[in-house]
Design an enzyme around this catalytic site. Structure first.
Site, PDB file in Angstrom:
ATOM      1  N   GLY A 101      21.300  41.405  54.320  1.00 29.03           N
ATOM      2  CA  GLY A 101      22.470  41.530  53.992  1.00 29.03           C
ATOM      3  C   GLY A 101      22.938  42.812  53.443  1.00 29.03           C
ATOM      4  O   GLY A 101      24.087  43.100  53.714  1.00 29.03           O
ATOM      5  N   CYS A 102      21.971  43.093  52.505  1.00 39.47           N
ATOM      6  CA  CYS A 102      22.298  44.494  51.648  1.00 39.47           C
ATOM      7  C   CYS A 102      22.698  45.633  52.677  1.00 39.47           C
ATOM      8  O   CYS A 102      23.212  46.464  52.525  1.00 39.47           O
ATOM      9  CB  CYS A 102      21.436  44.594  50.482  1.00 39.47           C
ATOM     10  SG  CYS A 102      21.708  43.475  49.570  1.00 39.47           S
ATOM     11  N   THR A 103      21.539  45.465  53.578  1.00 38.58           N
ATOM     12  CA  THR A 103      21.464  46.918  54.559  1.00 38.58           C
ATOM     13  C   THR A 103      22.602  46.847  55.230  1.00 38.58           C
ATOM     14  O   THR A 103      23.308  47.902  55.620  1.00 38.58           O
ATOM     15  CB  THR A 103      20.085  46.618  55.316  1.00 38.58           C
ATOM     16  OG1 THR A 103      19.007  46.744  54.499  1.00 38.58           O
ATOM     17  CG2 THR A 103      20.066  47.706  56.311  1.00 38.58           C
TER      18      THR A 103
END
Length: 170
Positions: free
Chosen positions: A58-60
């Protein structure tokens, strides 16, 4: 890490940052070890997004979405800052691996996350733990919070923030 003008949040006390407020100031190192102080950016809009961890799915995706629109944010005069508890070295590796065009700041002491009320109790698979709530703060040229997004869902979020930035300038 220094949080200026605010006491550190005590465990169990929630902090709410709302539209129109002056956000807590912070000074954090980026992936190159250079210090960034929020108050030094006054006079231009700033997008501050908190995310849980470098190089997770998700952060990527979120960092890539902001990177795809980084030129549009710059064209609107905005500074784009991503903050997580990861180290500056982790940020540099993350940026290099994915060619990210976002300035990532290291909040290893979680002082900024606590000051912004995004260091929260989370739950996964029935286990409770403390972690960063995905949240974004749009700060206007006067240094006031123009818009807050909490519990962010990544798809379409960067576009929504850019639209809010453009509407703010209109």
């Amino acid at each position: 890490m220094h949080v200026h003008g605010q006491k550190r949040q005590k465990k169990g006390i929630s902090v709410t940052i709302a539209d129109g407020m002056t956000p807590p100031d912070f000074e954090l190192p980026d992936g190159d070890g250079e210090s960034v102080r929020l108050s030094a950016l006054r006079g231009r809009p700033v997008v501050v997004y908190f995310y849980p961890k470098d190089d997770t799915s998700g952060c990527t995706a979120e960092a890539k979405d902001f990177t795809c629109l980084a030129q549009d944010f710059r064209a609107a005069g905005a500074e784009l800052l991503g903050i997580s508890p990861d180290s500056p070295a982790s940020h540099r590796k993350f940026q290099d691996k994915y060619g990210l065009d976002v300035r990532l700041l290291s909040d290893e002491a979680r002082s900024a996350a606590e000051a912004y009320g995004v260091w929260v109790e989370k739950q996964m698979y029935g286990r409770k733990y403390m972690g960063v709530e995905r949240a974004t703060f749009l700060i206007d040229t006067a240094g006031k919070v123009a818009r807050v997004w909490r519990n962010v869902r990544v798809p379409g979020h960067a576009e929504e923030v850019l639209a809010a930035l453009r509407a703010m300038k209109a």
